[in-house]
Design an enzyme around this catalytic site. Structure first.
Site, PDB file in Angstrom:
ATOM      1  N   ILE A 194       0.855  -1.191   0.000  1.00  0.00           N
ATOM      2  CA  ILE A 194       0.000   0.000   0.000  1.00  0.00           C
ATOM      3  C   ILE A 194       0.891   1.242   0.000  1.00  0.00           C
ATOM      4  CG2 ILE A 194      -1.851   1.208   1.270  1.00  0.00           C
ATOM      5  CD1 ILE A 194      -2.554  -1.645   0.337  1.00  0.00           C
ATOM      6  N   GLY A 195       0.835   2.017  -1.046  1.00  0.00           N
ATOM      7  CA  GLY A 195       1.691   3.202  -1.173  1.00  0.00           C
ATOM      8  C   GLY A 195       0.954   4.493  -0.896  1.00  0.00           C
TER       9      GLY A 195
ATOM     10  N   GLU B 222      -9.741  -1.543   5.261  1.00  0.00           N
ATOM     11  CA  GLU B 222      -8.533  -1.626   6.083  1.00  0.00           C
ATOM     12  C   GLU B 222      -8.829  -1.473   7.565  1.00  0.00           C
ATOM     13  OE1 GLU B 222      -5.365   0.805   4.481  1.00  0.00           O
ATOM     14  OE2 GLU B 222      -4.218   0.557   6.316  1.00  0.00           O
TER      15      GLU B 222
HETATM   16  C1  LIG Z   1       3.154  -1.002  11.556  1.00  0.00           C
HETATM   17  C2  LIG Z   1       2.826   0.051  10.537  1.00  0.00           C
HETATM   18  C3  LIG Z   1       2.596  -0.334   9.223  1.00  0.00           C
HETATM   19  C4  LIG Z   1       2.338   0.656   8.250  1.00  0.00           C
HETATM   20  N1  LIG Z   1       2.170   0.263   6.956  1.00  0.00           N
HETATM   21  C5  LIG Z   1       1.942   1.196   6.009  1.00  0.00           C
HETATM   22  C6  LIG Z   1       1.800   0.816   4.643  1.00  0.00           C
HETATM   23  O1  LIG Z   1       1.902  -0.359   4.302  1.00  0.00           O
HETATM   24  N2  LIG Z   1       1.587   1.788   3.736  1.00  0.00           N
HETATM   25  C7  LIG Z   1       1.486   3.111   4.068  1.00  0.00           C
HETATM   26  O2  LIG Z   1       1.254   3.932   3.197  1.00  0.00           O
HETATM   27  N3  LIG Z   1       1.639   3.517   5.363  1.00  0.00           N
HETATM   28  C8  LIG Z   1       1.870   2.587   6.331  1.00  0.00           C
HETATM   29  N4  LIG Z   1       2.036   2.972   7.642  1.00  0.00           N
HETATM   30  C9  LIG Z   1       2.061   4.396   7.967  1.00  0.00           C
HETATM   31  C10 LIG Z   1       0.833   4.872   8.719  1.00  0.00           C
HETATM   32  O3  LIG Z   1      -0.277   4.889   7.877  1.00  0.00           O
HETATM   33  C11 LIG Z   1       1.191   6.259   9.274  1.00  0.00           C
HETATM   34  O4  LIG Z   1       2.156   6.059  10.281  1.00  0.00           O
HETATM   35  C12 LIG Z   1      -0.001   6.968   9.846  1.00  0.00           C
HETATM   36  O5  LIG Z   1      -0.925   7.296   8.853  1.00  0.00           O
HETATM   37  C13 LIG Z   1       0.411   8.267  10.591  1.00  0.00           C
HETATM   38  O6  LIG Z   1       1.214   9.052   9.787  1.00  0.00           O
HETATM   39  P1  LIG Z   1       2.625   9.603  10.321  1.00  0.00           P
HETATM   40  O7  LIG Z   1       3.406   8.434  10.828  1.00  0.00           O
HETATM   41  O8  LIG Z   1       3.229  10.437   9.244  1.00  0.00           O
HETATM   42  O9  LIG Z   1       2.283  10.516  11.569  1.00  0.00           O
HETATM   43  P2  LIG Z   1       1.710  12.010  11.556  1.00  0.00           P
HETATM   44  O10 LIG Z   1       0.586  12.130  10.600  1.00  0.00           O
HETATM   45  O11 LIG Z   1       2.850  12.941  11.414  1.00  0.00           O
HETATM   46  O12 LIG Z   1       1.117  12.108  13.014  1.00  0.00           O
HETATM   47  C14 LIG Z   1       1.949  12.262  14.160  1.00  0.00           C
HETATM   48  C15 LIG Z   1       1.047  12.450  15.363  1.00  0.00           C
HETATM   49  O13 LIG Z   1       0.260  13.649  15.196  1.00  0.00           O
HETATM   50  C16 LIG Z   1      -1.133  13.339  15.296  1.00  0.00           C
HETATM   51  N5  LIG Z   1      -1.895  14.129  14.331  1.00  0.00           N
HETATM   52  C17 LIG Z   1      -1.640  14.281  13.010  1.00  0.00           C
HETATM   53  N6  LIG Z   1      -2.586  15.050  12.428  1.00  0.00           N
HETATM   54  C18 LIG Z   1      -3.482  15.363  13.410  1.00  0.00           C
HETATM   55  C19 LIG Z   1      -4.692  16.130  13.441  1.00  0.00           C
HETATM   56  N7  LIG Z   1      -5.194  16.688  12.352  1.00  0.00           N
HETATM   57  N8  LIG Z   1      -5.347  16.253  14.627  1.00  0.00           N
HETATM   58  C20 LIG Z   1      -4.865  15.664  15.749  1.00  0.00           C
HETATM   59  N9  LIG Z   1      -3.702  14.937  15.789  1.00  0.00           N
HETATM   60  C21 LIG Z   1      -3.040  14.787  14.625  1.00  0.00           C
HETATM   61  C22 LIG Z   1      -1.253  11.863  14.951  1.00  0.00           C
HETATM   62  O14 LIG Z   1      -2.399  11.290  15.523  1.00  0.00           O
HETATM   63  C23 LIG Z   1       0.037  11.299  15.543  1.00  0.00           C
HETATM   64  O15 LIG Z   1      -0.123  11.026  16.900  1.00  0.00           O
HETATM   65  C24 LIG Z   1       2.297   2.024   8.612  1.00  0.00           C
HETATM   66  C25 LIG Z   1       2.527   2.402   9.955  1.00  0.00           C
HETATM   67  C26 LIG Z   1       2.797   1.434  10.903  1.00  0.00           C
HETATM   68  C27 LIG Z   1       3.061   1.871  12.311  1.00  0.00           C
END
Ligand SMILES: Cc1cc2nc3c(=O)[nH]c(=O)nc-3n(C[C@H](O)[C@H](O)[C@H](O)COP(=O)(O)OP(=O)(O)OC[C@H]3O[C@@H](n4cnc5c(N)ncnc54)[C@H](O)[C@@H]3O)c2cc1C
Length: 382
Positions: A131-132, A250
């Site tokens: 998933i990208g 998902e």
């Molecule tokens: C085990 C695992 C597998 C994954 N696999 C995939 C995959 O296969 N493909 C893929 O595309 N991604 C994948 N991900 C990524 C995952 O989707 C992201 O980690 C997630 O969407 C959060 O994005 P971020 O890590 O950039 O955090 P950020 O978006 O930067 O968030 C950081 C913190 O800020 C908070 N925050 C952000 N925006 C807001 C808001 N508007 N209001 C309140 N709080 C907020 C969040 O809740 C979080 O606590 C995976 C992640 C994990 C941990």
């Protein structure tokens, strides 16, 4: 309240018979030493041979039309199979995304050619998907992705990078959300989904190791990757709508509360060999009560999906409650039976995985804060 209706779901006799069949199969696989139970196996334990065996059994693409290799079984029968695989901690990661969301995405939006080419391979347990969505500077705020595809003769030229891409190193395709038109003040417009063949020129896959040392995640660099026109999914410009539909699959499955269930059963086994303790009995009782409620809710969501309803708010609610429950099992286990006690190596390894993977439970598939935002909006308080 609108959007939060959940009815109790009764599983059919046929579904319960299927459960027995799956249990017997898994028990036999365990006895023959073909896999070791693991926590979080749906994300981190990939075994193509095991996936192929499930394919032979007809347990992949179960609900899909027969013309693409599916078995046209009900979503609730699929739920039962999924539940058993997770409860046993079976190595299902290889095919997980393809079976759960990429296949259904192609069924809904793909071309006939794409379906014929790809779906039968998923059903056989031989074609895997990544998933990208996430990027180095974009996670929750998905609409601000910067991976871009420019129109060229016969297709698209894709540039950018994706991060945290689970299983990209063994997958064949990645469903890639990218920008195909310049960003305007309507940030959800101009996004599209392209099907990237991960063996294509210009694709580089680099591992990002978990703190356990496991290779599960990747960074996927896309440099002038040519995507033929016939590898676009659905309509160019509809990427946001299509990705959100995909996220509903998902967020709603039993993997959102059963990732650490194998540790829970192992913990009970360990406790049964010790003198009875009131503290332990109360803690286990509380976990069982929560598990039972979560399962009822999750089944309710599956029931709605079966009726063709996309229960976005309830799915968000179940995922929020479920992923906290997954972490709680690790915490309770750690307090009741520590890894330092004389316990089996399987218990120690499950406890370590459950705790070291726990920061990810509430992040993947949408963070707690994002889900609570969806729920708040859905019930009209935001
Ligand atoms: C085990 C695992 C597998 C994954 N696999 C995939 C995959 O296969 N493909 C893929 O595309 N991604 C994948 N991900 C990524 C995952 O989707 C992201 O980690 C997630 O969407 C959060 O994005 P971020 O890590 O950039 O955090 P950020 O978006 O930067 O968030 C950081 C913190 O800020 C908070 N925050 C952000 N925006 C807001 C808001 N508007 N209001 C309140 N709080 C907020 C969040 O809740 C979080 O606590 C995976 C992640 C994990 C941990």
């Amino acid at each position: 309240m609108k959007g939060l209706e959940l009815n109790s779901v009764q599983l059919s006799e046929q579904a319960e018979q299927l459960r027995q069949e799956v249990r017997l199969f898994l028990q036999k696989e365990l006895e023959e030493g073909n896999f070791e139970p693991h926590c979080d196996s749906w994300l981190s334990k990939a075994d193509p041979e095991f996936s192929r065996k499930l394919g032979e059994k007809g347990w992949l693409g179960m609900t899909w039309p027969k013309q693409y290799g599916g078995s046209e079984r009900s979503a609730l029968e699929r739920y039962v199979v999924t539940e058993e695989l997770l409860a046993f901690g079976a190595p299902v990661a290889a095919h997980w995304f393809a079976d759960r969301q990429s296949g259904p995405l192609l069924l809904k939006y793909g071309t006939e050619e794409q379906r014929k080419k790809i779906l039968p391979g998923i059903v056989r347990g031989e074609i895997y998907f990544a998933i990208g969505l996430s990027e180095p500077n974009t996670g929750s705020d998905l609409a601000s992705i910067s991976t871009t595809a420019k129109k060229v003769d016969g297709g698209w030229l894709l540039n950018g990078s994706k991060v945290w891409t689970s299983g990209a190193h063994y997958s064949h395709y990645m469903v890639t959300l990218c920008r195909t038109a310049a960003k305007t003040d309507k940030k959800h417009d101009g996004l599209s989904q392209l099907l990237v063949d991960l063996s294509a020129d210009g694709v580089t896959i680099r591992p990002i190791r978990l703190m356990t040392g496991e290779h599960h995640f990747n960074e996927v660099i896309l440099e002038d990757v040519f995507i033929p026109d016939d590898m676009a999914i659905g309509n160019i410009g509809d990427g946001w709508k299509q990705s959100m539909a995909e996220l509903a699959y998902e967020r709603s499955g039993p993997e959102r509360f059963l990732s650490t269930f194998p540790l829970f059963t192992e913990l009970i086994r360990v406790l049964q060999q010790r003198p009875s303790s009131e503290t332990a009995n109360i803690a286990i009782g509380q976990l069982v009560a929560r598990l039972t409620t979560l399962r009822e809710m999750s089944l309710g969501v599956a029931g709605l999906l079966e009726q063709g309803v996309t229960p976005e708010i309830t799915a968000a609610l179940v995922k929020d409650l479920g992923t906290h429950f997954e972490s709680q099992i690790g915490e309770v286990a750690r307090l009741l039976v520590s890894a330092g006690d004389s316990v089996s190596s399987i218990y120690k390894s499950m406890l370590a995985t459950a705790i070291l993977h726990s920061p990810g439970y509430t992040l993947r598939g949408g963070t707690t804060e994002i889900l609570r935002g969806i729920i708040a909006k859905g019930v009209g308080i935001r």
